[in-house]
Design an enzyme around this catalytic site. Structure first.
Site, PDB file in Angstrom:
ATOM      1  N   HIS A   1       0.854  -1.194   0.000  1.00 54.29           N
ATOM      2  CA  HIS A   1       0.000   0.000   0.000  1.00 54.29           C
ATOM      3  C   HIS A   1       0.884   1.236   0.000  1.00 54.29           C
ATOM      4  O   HIS A   1       2.113   1.129   0.070  1.00 54.29           O
ATOM      5  CB  HIS A   1      -0.991  -0.012   1.168  1.00 54.29           C
ATOM      6  CG  HIS A   1      -0.406   0.088   2.540  1.00 54.29           C
ATOM      7  ND1 HIS A   1       0.534  -0.792   3.039  1.00 54.29           N
ATOM      8  CD2 HIS A   1      -0.623   0.977   3.547  1.00 54.29           C
ATOM      9  CE1 HIS A   1       0.847  -0.462   4.281  1.00 54.29           C
ATOM     10  NE2 HIS A   1       0.167   0.620   4.617  1.00 54.29           N
TER      11      HIS A   1
ATOM     12  N   ASP B   1       5.602   4.784   5.276  1.00 53.26           N
ATOM     13  CA  ASP B   1       6.545   3.811   5.860  1.00 53.26           C
ATOM     14  C   ASP B   1       6.661   2.552   5.010  1.00 53.26           C
ATOM     15  O   ASP B   1       7.487   1.678   5.301  1.00 53.26           O
ATOM     16  CB  ASP B   1       6.186   3.460   7.318  1.00 53.26           C
ATOM     17  CG  ASP B   1       4.761   2.959   7.518  1.00 53.26           C
ATOM     18  OD1 ASP B   1       3.827   3.556   6.945  1.00 53.26           O
ATOM     19  OD2 ASP B   1       4.573   1.959   8.257  1.00 53.26           O
ATOM     20  N   HIS B   2       5.884   2.471   3.918  1.00 50.68           N
ATOM     21  CA  HIS B   2       5.929   1.291   3.039  1.00 50.68           C
ATOM     22  C   HIS B   2       6.446   1.594   1.624  1.00 50.68           C
ATOM     23  O   HIS B   2       6.850   0.684   0.925  1.00 50.68           O
ATOM     24  CB  HIS B   2       4.549   0.637   2.967  1.00 50.68           C
ATOM     25  CG  HIS B   2       4.122   0.103   4.296  1.00 50.68           C
ATOM     26  ND1 HIS B   2       4.206  -1.227   4.632  1.00 50.68           N
ATOM     27  CD2 HIS B   2       3.674   0.745   5.407  1.00 50.68           C
ATOM     28  CE1 HIS B   2       3.798  -1.385   5.894  1.00 50.68           C
ATOM     29  NE2 HIS B   2       3.473  -0.198   6.383  1.00 50.68           N
TER      30      HIS B   2
ATOM     31  N   HIS C   1       1.306   3.943   2.030  1.00 50.74           N
ATOM     32  CA  HIS C   1       1.663   4.736   3.201  1.00 50.74           C
ATOM     33  C   HIS C   1       3.181   4.937   3.184  1.00 50.74           C
ATOM     34  O   HIS C   1       3.933   4.069   2.741  1.00 50.74           O
ATOM     35  CB  HIS C   1       1.238   4.018   4.495  1.00 50.74           C
ATOM     36  CG  HIS C   1      -0.191   4.269   4.875  1.00 50.74           C
ATOM     37  ND1 HIS C   1      -0.895   3.471   5.741  1.00 50.74           N
ATOM     38  CD2 HIS C   1      -1.042   5.276   4.494  1.00 50.74           C
ATOM     39  CE1 HIS C   1      -2.127   3.969   5.885  1.00 50.74           C
ATOM     40  NE2 HIS C   1      -2.242   5.041   5.139  1.00 50.74           N
TER      41      HIS C   1
HETATM   42 ZN   LIG Z   1       2.840   0.650   8.230  1.00 50.96          ZN
HETATM   43 ZN   LIG Z   2      -0.254   1.526   6.572  1.00 52.85          ZN
END
Ligand SMILES: [Zn+2]
Ligand SMILES: [Zn+2]
Length: 244
Positions: free
Chosen positions: A60, A64-65, A62
């Site tokens: 996904h 942090d990804h 976000h």
């Molecule tokens: Zn995360």
């Molecule tokens: Zn997330």
């Protein structure tokens, strides 16, 4: 096939852990599941040449990804250029968001020639995709409301790995984890819940029904780290390597 834990922390870097990044090393392939901001440095620390990377699969969008991708781009533009394109596969909107982020961070990405050779792929929920002979089955998980969050079941070299991405518990994990060699499941909380992440007590209720060969918990928040001694399942640590 080996799984290298490059980052098993949550968005807040709880416990000083890197953000999401999981490197799969197969005989002739090297690919990432997620690419948080700390991924390039962790990959170098683990001794891998970033040019060897074939594919980045994103669960996904976000930060942090996927927020680590611009660092791979500048690595390829200014340090060590690639001969082969990098493949990046993620939910709808991946190409736009990656290029927008790159523009914001380094002012490049408005035109195709401003990014290193890259092929973007959209992962459609419930639809198998094969990229560089790596087979991936994405399915939607409950994490975001408007945007799409995916869990990814990845097969290569006769091995199978399920990655939950970020998600609250869903019984789909029971079906999809059946007989996989390794289930890498996020477990951000112990018993606190925000409704969009797994908490350990909920996971524990479901353990008797979970039929994966190996379970590793990741994306660990402060509460999970503080309760380590109460948890009997394997918890990921940065730098760990699992033979799949
Ligand atoms: Zn995360
Ligand atoms: Zn997330």
């Amino acid at each position: 096939m080996k799984l290298h834990i490059l980052g098993c922390g949550d968005a807040f870097g709880s416990g000083g852990r890197n953000q999401s990044g999981y490197l799969i090393e197969a005989s002739d392939r090297l690919f990432l599941l997620d690419c948080g901001p700390t991924t390039l440095l962790a990959m170098k620390r683990a001794g891998f040449d970033p040019r060897r990377l074939d594919v980045i699969f994103l669960s996904h969008l976000h930060g942090d990804h996927f927020g680590g991708i611009p660092f791979f781009f500048i690595e390829y533009l200014y340090q060590k250029s690639r001969d082969q394109p990098l493949h990046i596969a993620g939910p709808a909107g991946t190409e736009e968001k990656v290029c927008e982020l790159f523009r914001l961070m380094y002012g490049h990405g408005s035109a195709a020639h401003e990014v290193p050779p890259t092929r973007f792929h959209i992962l459609h929920p419930e639809s198998f995709t094969i990229i560089k002979e790596i087979k991936v089955f994405p399915f939607r998980v409950p994490h975001q409301v408007q945007e799409i969050s995916l869990a990814l079941k990845v097969s290569y070299d006769g091995k199978e790995l399920l990655f939950s991405g970020d998600s609250a518990w869903t019984d789909r994990f029971l079906d999809q984890a059946r007989a996989v060699d390794l289930f890498l499941c996020e477990c951000s909380f112990y018993d606190a819940g925000t409704g969009n992440h797994v908490n350990y007590l909920k996971l524990r209720e479901n353990l008797p029904r979970l039929q994966c060969r190996k379970l590793v918990l990741t994306h660990l928040g402060e509460e999970m780290l503080a309760r380590k001694k109460d948890i009997s399942e394997m918890l990921a640590e940065d730098g760990m390597v699992f033979e799949i």
